[in-house]
Design an enzyme around this catalytic site. Structure first.
Site, PDB file in Angstrom:
ATOM      1  N   ARG A 136       1.153  -6.086  10.268  1.00 37.98           N
ATOM      2  CA  ARG A 136       0.587  -4.978  10.495  1.00 37.98           C
ATOM      3  C   ARG A 136      -0.799  -4.920  10.814  1.00 37.98           C
ATOM      4  O   ARG A 136      -1.286  -5.766  11.984  1.00 37.98           O
ATOM      5  CB  ARG A 136       0.719  -4.117   9.224  1.00 37.98           C
ATOM      6  CG  ARG A 136       2.247  -3.863   8.803  1.00 37.98           C
ATOM      7  CD  ARG A 136       2.418  -2.705   7.742  1.00 37.98           C
ATOM      8  NE  ARG A 136       1.716  -2.330   6.882  1.00 37.98           N
ATOM      9  CZ  ARG A 136       1.120  -1.300   6.370  1.00 37.98           C
ATOM     10  NH1 ARG A 136       1.593  -0.174   6.946  1.00 37.98           N
ATOM     11  NH2 ARG A 136       0.326  -1.336   5.647  1.00 37.98           N
ATOM     12  N   ASP A 170       0.818  -1.213   0.136  1.00 37.19           N
ATOM     13  CA  ASP A 170      -0.003   0.037  -0.046  1.00 37.19           C
ATOM     14  C   ASP A 170       0.880   1.354   0.000  1.00 37.19           C
ATOM     15  O   ASP A 170       0.621   2.215  -0.752  1.00 37.19           O
ATOM     16  CB  ASP A 170      -0.945  -0.004   1.236  1.00 37.19           C
ATOM     17  CG  ASP A 170      -0.644  -0.277   2.518  1.00 37.19           C
ATOM     18  OD1 ASP A 170       0.608  -0.586   2.403  1.00 37.19           O
ATOM     19  OD2 ASP A 170      -1.055  -0.188   3.560  1.00 37.19           O
ATOM     20  N   ASP A 219       1.620  -9.230   3.885  1.00 32.28           N
ATOM     21  CA  ASP A 219       0.609  -9.026   4.888  1.00 32.28           C
ATOM     22  C   ASP A 219      -0.759  -9.468   4.432  1.00 32.28           C
ATOM     23  O   ASP A 219      -1.825  -9.401   5.074  1.00 32.28           O
ATOM     24  CB  ASP A 219       0.684  -7.542   5.343  1.00 32.28           C
ATOM     25  CG  ASP A 219       1.877  -6.949   5.916  1.00 32.28           C
ATOM     26  OD1 ASP A 219       2.668  -7.885   6.479  1.00 32.28           O
ATOM     27  OD2 ASP A 219       2.345  -5.890   5.876  1.00 32.28           O
TER      28      ASP A 219
HETATM   29  O1  F6P Z   1       4.447  -4.841   5.010  1.00 33.49           O
HETATM   30  C1  F6P Z   1       5.607  -5.823   5.105  1.00 33.49           C
HETATM   31  C2  F6P Z   1       6.158  -5.920   6.800  1.00 33.49           C
HETATM   32  O2  F6P Z   1       6.886  -6.987   6.681  1.00 33.49           O
HETATM   33  C3  F6P Z   1       5.189  -5.921   7.715  1.00 33.49           C
HETATM   34  O3  F6P Z   1       4.473  -7.093   8.027  1.00 33.49           O
HETATM   35  C4  F6P Z   1       6.196  -5.415   8.819  1.00 33.49           C
HETATM   36  O4  F6P Z   1       5.189  -4.605   9.905  1.00 33.49           O
HETATM   37  C5  F6P Z   1       6.887  -4.305   8.185  1.00 33.49           C
HETATM   38  O5  F6P Z   1       6.831  -4.605   7.014  1.00 33.49           O
HETATM   39  C6  F6P Z   1       8.385  -4.492   8.607  1.00 33.49           C
HETATM   40  O6  F6P Z   1       9.124  -3.423   8.075  1.00 33.49           O
HETATM   41  P1  F6P Z   1      10.554  -3.358   8.235  1.00 33.49           P
HETATM   42  O7  F6P Z   1      11.367  -4.468   7.081  1.00 33.49           O
HETATM   43  O8  F6P Z   1      11.089  -1.772   8.058  1.00 33.49           O
HETATM   44  O9  F6P Z   1      11.017  -3.756   9.837  1.00 33.49           O
END
Ligand code: F6P
Length: 366
Positions: free
Chosen positions: A187, A119, A143
């Site tokens: 998320r 998104d 997600d």
């Molecule tokens: O949107 C994918 C995701 O893996 C989510 O499930 C998680 O909250 C987020 O990205 C983690 O992001 P980062 O890689 O910035 O820690």
């Protein structure tokens, strides 16, 4: 007759997931084989578009990547051209660098941009479309929370990894008569928690869509004990929250289209359980493990279908669209309708009903 674009760009935005390389391969092979297009791959998501970091992609350069995890182009879930982090005078400041992104696009003589992401990526892609960049989106995220499509690629692979982990934790839970808490990403949507919890036989599944009551959870654990089941498996989505309470925020990431990073609810729930009842708990946070590894066959297939369909939209000059899956059909959805929305689990989802029917506690009632 419509003129078929001859030069196109591609980038992978947001967090990575299994299947990104499969999409890149499908786009490049279809674009080259069916239309003789040239493809420029921008590196590290939108950062590549702003900073003009790129590679030329050919059939040869995408050969052998179908099964590989990650993305050969690199990804970034921080680089937003409309709010771009820059170091000036020893300090980080944020500037709108979308004109630079447009300039890069034009300097490469590109006629379309295929943007692969979740998104956050679709929000940026939509803004680029408003700057007259002809875009086509492809829905990606573990997600599965992207509006407009039934399934995003990456979800099935993460679901498989989570379920395998739950299976393994099950055996040690049984041996030690413990409550094992497994926190999964996702998320603000509970798709990964609910689907892996159901697939892995979780006794308690907590999802962001249903606020939990710690007393219901403890009662479920006590009831299981009463029926000689001395262990319990609790699967919790990172966005789960208690009734009247809020999500657990792990950190905020400046400059990210979605700065809040969730994480830690597993430890919160586990200590609340130990405070209330006589039971030993342990916590496993699956975290980024869920984004790694090779894509499952279902994800390879979906990624290839999406890549192929996206190039067809480019050839038809059907821009401003995201390819999507509805039932088993690939369709297109205007990106403007997708951007900024989250697809959570509806309260009347058959998945919620079936979880309850097989005796799973969803934290809101027994
Ligand atoms: O949107 C994918 C995701 O893996 C989510 O499930 C998680 O909250 C987020 O990205 C983690 O992001 P980062 O890689 O910035 O820690």
């Amino acid at each position: 007759m419509k003129k078929i674009p001859k030069r196109i760009g591609i980038l992978t935005g947001g967090g990575d997931c299994p299947g990104l390389n499969a999409v890149i391969r499908a786009v490049v092979k279809t674009a080259v084989n069916d239309y003789g297009m040239a493809i420029v791959g921008f590196l590290d998501g939108f950062e590549g578009l702003v900073e003009n970091k790129f590679v030329d992609l050919t059939s040869d350069s995408v050969s052998g990547i179908l099964t590989r995890g990650g993305t050969i182009l690199g990804a970034s879930n921080k680089a937003d051209p409309f709010n771009y982090r820059m170091l000036e005078g020893g300090k980080y400041i944020y500037r709108d660098r979308s004109d630079q992104a447009l300039k890069t696009f034009e300097e490469h003589g590109l006629e379309a941009l295929i943007s692969i992401g979740g998104d956050g990526t679709m929000v940026v892609t939509n803004k680029l479309a408003q700057k007259n960049i002809p875009v086509v989106g492809i829905p990606k995220t573990i997600d599965n929370d992207l509006y407009g499509t039934d399934v995003t690629f990456g979800f099935d692979s993460a679901l498989t990894t989570a379920t395998e982990a739950i299976d393994k934790i099950h055996t040690t839970a049984q041996s030690h008569h413990r409550v094992m808490v497994i926190e999964v990403m996702g998320r603000y949507a509970g798709w990964l928690a609910l689907c892996s919890g159901i697939s892995g036989g979780g006794d308690i599944i907590l999802i962001p869509e249903l606020a939990y009551d710690i007393n219901c959870i403890c009662e479920k654990i006590k009831q299981r004990k009463y029926h000689s089941r001395y262990f319990s498996i609790l699967v919790v989505g990172e966005g789960a929250k208690p009734k009247g309470g809020d999500v657990v925020v792990m950190k905020t990431v400046d400059g990210s289209p979605e700065p809040i990073r969730l994480g830690g609810v597993g430890h919160k729930v586990a200590s609340e359980i130990e405070e209330k009842i006589e039971v030993e708990t342990r916590v496993t946070i699956l975290g980024h493990l869920l984004r790694g590894g090779i894509p499952t066959p279902a994800d390879r297939l979906l990624a290839t279908r999406y890549g192929f369909a996206a190039v067809q939209q480019v050839a038809d000059r059907n821009f401003g669209q995201m390819v999507a899956l509805r039932g088993n059909e690939i369709v297109t959805v205007p990106i403007v309708e997708v951007a900024g929305k989250t697809r959570t689990i509806p309260p009347d989802s058959p998945l919620i009903a079936l979880a309850r029917s097989v005796g799973t506690c969803l934290g809101d009632s027994l």
